[in-house]
Write a protein that holds these residues in place. Structure first.
Motif, short mmCIF file in Angstrom:
data_model
loop_
_atom_site.label_atom_id
_atom_site.label_comp_id
_atom_site.label_asym_id
_atom_site.label_seq_id
_atom_site.Cartn_x
_atom_site.Cartn_y
_atom_site.Cartn_z
N GLN A 34 6.96 -25.24 -6.69
CA GLN A 34 6.81 -24.09 -7.57
C GLN A 34 5.35 -23.84 -7.92
OE1 GLN A 34 9.49 -25.54 -10.63
NE2 GLN A 34 11.09 -24.10 -10.01
N LEU A 72 4.02 -17.73 -11.73
CA LEU A 72 5.23 -18.57 -11.84
C LEU A 72 6.39 -17.77 -12.41
CD1 LEU A 72 3.85 -21.98 -13.15
CD2 LEU A 72 5.29 -21.69 -11.14
N TRP A 76 9.74 -17.44 -10.39
CA TRP A 76 10.85 -18.20 -10.98
C TRP A 76 11.01 -17.78 -12.45
CZ3 TRP A 76 7.32 -20.62 -7.66
CH2 TRP A 76 7.87 -21.11 -6.47
N LEU A 79 12.27 -20.24 -15.08
CA LEU A 79 11.60 -21.53 -15.22
C LEU A 79 11.07 -21.72 -16.64
CD1 LEU A 79 10.37 -24.12 -13.91
CD2 LEU A 79 8.34 -22.74 -13.38
#
Length: 219
Positions: A34, A72, A76, A79
């Motif tokens: 990630q 990020l 995602w 996340l």
């Protein structure tokens, strides 16, 4: 004849980068794939290697980490980033990291044998207190060339020429130990000898052969 040996920090004096990414996951819950994926996306947005803006000193850490966090979130969105200290990324990244003890011992041995030793690293201004503390067991370095303080970074030719001036040595007298093949190739284009670090034992065997100083264990 070798007169000066330059060591990279990340992945040579420090543990391997893969280990650092795994350690960061334990601290934050952000997996290596990630974080690396977000860095790659950030690099595409910037049109240059993702760490280049902070390693060349053109962008403060806080601005870079804000862009990284946003990348990020895009990739995602679910996340949880709550454990990541984006305001002091360097402190969290290096927390608990220790020097590669065998490489540190090699640095001390080379210096005791009369060779110059230095750090030639792509690094970030705000991270200096943390990585400097990590390399303390290696003892004193004769010179440190830190990319962010000079506006150039490996594999750009000028950083090798700067290192030569700092060492007061020609390229034929300089050795680079680095974990990135492209940095080694760039050093060789400047007339240096390069040891491409893949494992500690391999690097120490090759560095022993290059310098004539025994740095390896007896097997």
């Amino acid at each position: 004849m070798t007169a000066f040996v330059w060591f990279d920090f990340g992945g040579v004096l420090s543990p391997p980068l893969e280990e650092l990414f795994r350690t960061y996951e334990k601290k934050t819950g952000i997996r290596p794939d990630q974080l690396q994926g977000a860095m790659a996306e950030l690099g595409r947005e910037l049109g240059e290697p993702p760490l280049a803006p902070i390693e060349s000193g053109r962008m403060p850490q806080a601005e870079w980490t804000a862009l990284l966090s946003a990348a990020l979130r895009r990739r995602w969105p679910e996340l949880d980033q709550s454990r990541a200290d984006w305001g002091d990324f360097g402190r969290q990244w290096f927390d608990g990291v220790t020097v590669n003890a065998e490489i540190a011992a090699a640095v001390r041995t080379l210096r005791a044998e009369g060779l110059g030793v230095g750090v030639l690293s792509n690094n970030v201004r705000e991270w200096e207190p943390y990585w400097r503390q990590i390399i303390e067991p290696a003892g004193e370095f004769d010179r440190v060339v830190d990319s962010c303080l000079h506006g150039v970074r490996k594999p750009e030719p000028e950083i090798y020429r700067l290192a030569q001036r700092e060492a007061r040595a020609g390229g034929e007298s300089c050795v680079l130990v680095d974990d990135l093949a492209e940095n080694c190739r760039a050093a060789e284009r400047e007339g240096w000898t390069a040891v491409h670090f893949r494992t500690t034992d391999q690097a120490l065997r090759e560095l022993s052969a290059v310098t004539g100083v025994r740095l390896t264990r007896l097997w």
